[in-house]
Design a protein around this motif. Structure first.
Motif, PDB file in Angstrom:
ATOM      1  N   PHE A 106       0.844  -1.197   0.000  1.00  0.00           N
ATOM      2  CA  PHE A 106       0.000   0.000   0.000  1.00  0.00           C
ATOM      3  C   PHE A 106       0.881   1.248   0.000  1.00  0.00           C
ATOM      4  O   PHE A 106       1.874   1.318   0.723  1.00  0.00           O
ATOM      5  CB  PHE A 106      -0.898   0.026   1.243  1.00  0.00           C
ATOM      6  N   PHE A 107       0.476   2.215  -0.789  1.00  0.00           N
ATOM      7  CA  PHE A 107       1.164   3.505  -0.841  1.00  0.00           C
ATOM      8  C   PHE A 107       0.170   4.601  -0.485  1.00  0.00           C
ATOM      9  O   PHE A 107      -0.882   4.718  -1.127  1.00  0.00           O
ATOM     10  CB  PHE A 107       1.711   3.785  -2.246  1.00  0.00           C
ATOM     11  N   ASP A 108       0.489   5.404   0.519  1.00  0.00           N
ATOM     12  CA  ASP A 108      -0.384   6.500   0.923  1.00  0.00           C
ATOM     13  C   ASP A 108       0.220   7.825   0.448  1.00  0.00           C
ATOM     14  O   ASP A 108       1.065   8.412   1.110  1.00  0.00           O
ATOM     15  CB  ASP A 108      -0.562   6.513   2.446  1.00  0.00           C
ATOM     16  N   GLU A 109      -0.217   8.248  -0.738  1.00  0.00           N
ATOM     17  CA  GLU A 109       0.283   9.484  -1.349  1.00  0.00           C
ATOM     18  C   GLU A 109       1.814   9.572  -1.250  1.00  0.00           C
ATOM     19  O   GLU A 109       2.358  10.491  -0.633  1.00  0.00           O
ATOM     20  CB  GLU A 109      -0.393  10.701  -0.705  1.00  0.00           C
ATOM     21  N   PRO A 110       2.511   8.622  -1.850  1.00  0.00           N
ATOM     22  CA  PRO A 110       3.963   8.501  -1.643  1.00  0.00           C
ATOM     23  C   PRO A 110       4.796   9.636  -2.199  1.00  0.00           C
ATOM     24  O   PRO A 110       5.973   9.755  -1.860  1.00  0.00           O
ATOM     25  CB  PRO A 110       4.293   7.181  -2.354  1.00  0.00           C
ATOM     26  N   THR A 111       4.212  10.471  -3.056  1.00  0.00           N
ATOM     27  CA  THR A 111       4.992  11.567  -3.640  1.00  0.00           C
ATOM     28  C   THR A 111       4.553  12.943  -3.140  1.00  0.00           C
ATOM     29  O   THR A 111       5.114  13.952  -3.545  1.00  0.00           O
ATOM     30  CB  THR A 111       4.883  11.553  -5.182  1.00  0.00           C
ATOM     31  N   SER A 112       3.564  12.997  -2.254  1.00  0.00           N
ATOM     32  CA  SER A 112       2.995  14.300  -1.883  1.00  0.00           C
ATOM     33  C   SER A 112       3.937  15.149  -1.053  1.00  0.00           C
ATOM     34  O   SER A 112       3.801  16.372  -1.013  1.00  0.00           O
ATOM     35  CB  SER A 112       1.669  14.110  -1.135  1.00  0.00           C
ATOM     36  N   ALA A 113       4.914  14.531  -0.371  1.00  0.00           N
ATOM     37  CA  ALA A 113       5.854  15.291   0.451  1.00  0.00           C
ATOM     38  C   ALA A 113       7.145  15.619  -0.297  1.00  0.00           C
ATOM     39  O   ALA A 113       8.090  16.141   0.293  1.00  0.00           O
ATOM     40  CB  ALA A 113       6.179  14.520   1.728  1.00  0.00           C
ATOM     41  N   LEU A 114       7.186  15.318  -1.596  1.00  0.00           N
ATOM     42  CA  LEU A 114       8.421  15.471  -2.365  1.00  0.00           C
ATOM     43  C   LEU A 114       8.409  16.738  -3.221  1.00  0.00           C
ATOM     44  O   LEU A 114       7.356  17.180  -3.688  1.00  0.00           O
ATOM     45  CB  LEU A 114       8.614  14.259  -3.283  1.00  0.00           C
ATOM     46  N   ASP A 115       9.601  17.288  -3.436  1.00  0.00           N
ATOM     47  CA  ASP A 115       9.751  18.348  -4.421  1.00  0.00           C
ATOM     48  C   ASP A 115       9.430  17.772  -5.797  1.00  0.00           C
ATOM     49  O   ASP A 115       9.677  16.582  -6.055  1.00  0.00           O
ATOM     50  CB  ASP A 115      11.186  18.887  -4.427  1.00  0.00           C
ATOM     51  N   PRO A 116       8.896  18.587  -6.700  1.00  0.00           N
ATOM     52  CA  PRO A 116       8.507  18.074  -8.027  1.00  0.00           C
ATOM     53  C   PRO A 116       9.601  17.299  -8.748  1.00  0.00           C
ATOM     54  O   PRO A 116       9.325  16.292  -9.409  1.00  0.00           O
ATOM     55  CB  PRO A 116       8.141  19.351  -8.790  1.00  0.00           C
ATOM     56  N   GLU A 117      10.858  17.712  -8.613  1.00  0.00           N
ATOM     57  CA  GLU A 117      11.932  17.025  -9.321  1.00  0.00           C
ATOM     58  C   GLU A 117      12.236  15.650  -8.730  1.00  0.00           C
ATOM     59  O   GLU A 117      12.902  14.828  -9.357  1.00  0.00           O
ATOM     60  CB  GLU A 117      13.197  17.882  -9.321  1.00  0.00           C
ATOM     61  N   MET A 118      11.768  15.397  -7.497  1.00  0.00           N
ATOM     62  CA  MET A 118      12.003  14.099  -6.846  1.00  0.00           C
ATOM     63  C   MET A 118      10.902  13.091  -7.154  1.00  0.00           C
ATOM     64  O   MET A 118      11.076  11.891  -6.934  1.00  0.00           O
ATOM     65  CB  MET A 118      12.071  14.276  -5.320  1.00  0.00           C
ATOM     66  N   VAL A 119       9.761  13.587  -7.627  1.00  0.00           N
ATOM     67  CA  VAL A 119       8.597  12.717  -7.810  1.00  0.00           C
ATOM     68  C   VAL A 119       8.891  11.597  -8.807  1.00  0.00           C
ATOM     69  O   VAL A 119       8.554  10.430  -8.582  1.00  0.00           O
ATOM     70  CB  VAL A 119       7.377  13.546  -8.270  1.00  0.00           C
ATOM     71  N   GLY A 120       9.529  11.948  -9.916  1.00  0.00           N
ATOM     72  CA  GLY A 120       9.764  10.988 -10.981  1.00  0.00           C
ATOM     73  C   GLY A 120      10.556   9.778 -10.544  1.00  0.00           C
ATOM     74  O   GLY A 120      10.249   8.646 -10.944  1.00  0.00           O
ATOM     75  N   GLU A 121      11.585   9.977  -9.696  1.00  0.00           N
ATOM     76  CA  GLU A 121      12.428   8.848  -9.303  1.00  0.00           C
ATOM     77  C   GLU A 121      11.652   7.841  -8.451  1.00  0.00           C
ATOM     78  O   GLU A 121      11.898   6.636  -8.524  1.00  0.00           O
ATOM     79  CB  GLU A 121      13.673   9.338  -8.566  1.00  0.00           C
ATOM     80  N   VAL A 122      10.692   8.327  -7.650  1.00  0.00           N
ATOM     81  CA  VAL A 122       9.870   7.413  -6.850  1.00  0.00           C
ATOM     82  C   VAL A 122       8.841   6.712  -7.731  1.00  0.00           C
ATOM     83  O   VAL A 122       8.629   5.498  -7.614  1.00  0.00           O
ATOM     84  CB  VAL A 122       9.183   8.179  -5.698  1.00  0.00           C
ATOM     85  N   LEU A 123       8.210   7.448  -8.623  1.00  0.00           N
ATOM     86  CA  LEU A 123       7.232   6.840  -9.528  1.00  0.00           C
ATOM     87  C   LEU A 123       7.885   5.788 -10.419  1.00  0.00           C
ATOM     88  O   LEU A 123       7.272   4.760 -10.732  1.00  0.00           O
ATOM     89  CB  LEU A 123       6.553   7.904 -10.381  1.00  0.00           C
ATOM     90  N   ASP A 124       9.134   6.016 -10.825  1.00  0.00           N
ATOM     91  CA  ASP A 124       9.842   5.032 -11.648  1.00  0.00           C
ATOM     92  C   ASP A 124      10.004   3.708 -10.896  1.00  0.00           C
ATOM     93  O   ASP A 124       9.839   2.627 -11.478  1.00  0.00           O
ATOM     94  CB  ASP A 124      11.210   5.566 -12.063  1.00  0.00           C
ATOM     95  N   VAL A 125      10.351   3.787  -9.599  1.00  0.00           N
ATOM     96  CA  VAL A 125      10.480   2.577  -8.793  1.00  0.00           C
ATOM     97  C   VAL A 125       9.131   1.863  -8.684  1.00  0.00           C
ATOM     98  O   VAL A 125       9.050   0.632  -8.809  1.00  0.00           O
ATOM     99  CB  VAL A 125      11.022   2.914  -7.387  1.00  0.00           C
TER     100      VAL A 125
END
Length: 259
Positions: A177-196
């Motif tokens: 389960f992922f609870d908004e896993p990118t909401s606390a990230l700077d926009p440039e960091m979002v992509g690296e988490v979404l890629d994983v």
């Protein structure tokens, strides 16, 4: 049999109904994206399934194990923990231990569980080495092989979230389960988490993702649920969900987030 069954789930906090008769299923290997405005009940669904919150009514089963059937389906804390191990949860704010290294954060829970093994005292060194080797493989998969000895404060937000993902995978959950896993990230960091997360989906990991990332829900998800005021207003395949929404509230929501 579905790997996740949720039937007629309801939850209130005081006089506020947060979940109202929620029902859905999930098949092994599927990725379910849950979207909706803040306060619509998305996170509460995850917390009820994970038993971090106790539902008021309904039914929850994971891989044939009943978690809740009108009341918690376990007698004590040990039984609850065993059920919780069937699911992993990645939080939006990482929840890493700041005084532990990356490797220690990922191995901590596995090492604590290993102490319950009957052969632990005799084989502790070998068991712990095996756990650390497994953690190193997982950290390599999320691109952090060079950060094993670093502490959370030395990592970017995206790196911290990737550590959290590796930690969740360490115990081999049936569903992640992922609870908004990118909401606390700077926009440039979002992509690296979404890629994983995309790589996990491609590997066959069963996932439930509460997200504001419409691109992810559209490209990676098997199904998408739209939550509004504690109710599932619409559920469909990503193609139909985004191209041909039926519910008026969903149409309004998408018109704002897809501008």
């Amino acid at each position: 049999m579905s790997i996740l069954e949720v039937k007629n789930l309801s939850k209130s906090f005081g006089s506020t109904e947060v979940l109202k008769d929620i029902s859905f299923t999930l098949e092994k290997g599927d990725v379910l994206s849950i979207i909706g405005s803040s306060g619509s009940g998305k996170t509460t669904i995850l917390r009820c399934i994970n038993q971090l919150e106790t539902a008021d009514s309904g039914y929850i089963a994971v891989d044939g194990e009943v978690f809740f059937d009108g009341r918690p389906a376990y007698k004590n804390a040990d039984e609850k923990r065993k059920k919780q191990l069937l699911v992993g949860l990645v939080f939006q704010n990482f929840n890493l231990f700041p005084h532990y290294s990356v490797l220690d954060n990922v191995t901590l829970a596995a090492k604590l569980l290993a102490k319950e093994r009957p052969d632990y005292k005799k084989n502790a060194k070998a068991i712990n080495a095996e756990i650390e080797d497994k953690a190193k493989v997982l950290l390599g998969k999320v691109g952090l092989s060079q950060k094993l000895g670093n502490y959370p404060c030395e990592l970017s937000g995206g790196q911290q979230q990737r550590v959290s993902i590796a930690r969740a995978l360490m115990l081999e959950p049936k569903i992640l389960f992922f609870d908004e896993p990118t909401s606390a990230l700077d926009p440039e960091m979002v992509g690296e988490v979404l890629d994983v997360m995309k790589e996990l989906a491609e590997s066959g990991m069963t996932m439930v993702v509460v997200t504001h990332e419409m691109g992810f829900a559209k490209e990676v998800g098997s199904r998408v649920i739209f939550m509004d005021e504690g109710v599932i207003k619409e559920e469909n395949t990503p193609a139909e969900f985004f191209a041909n929404p039926q519910n008026p509230r969903l149409k309004e929501f998408l018109s704002k987030v897809l501008m």
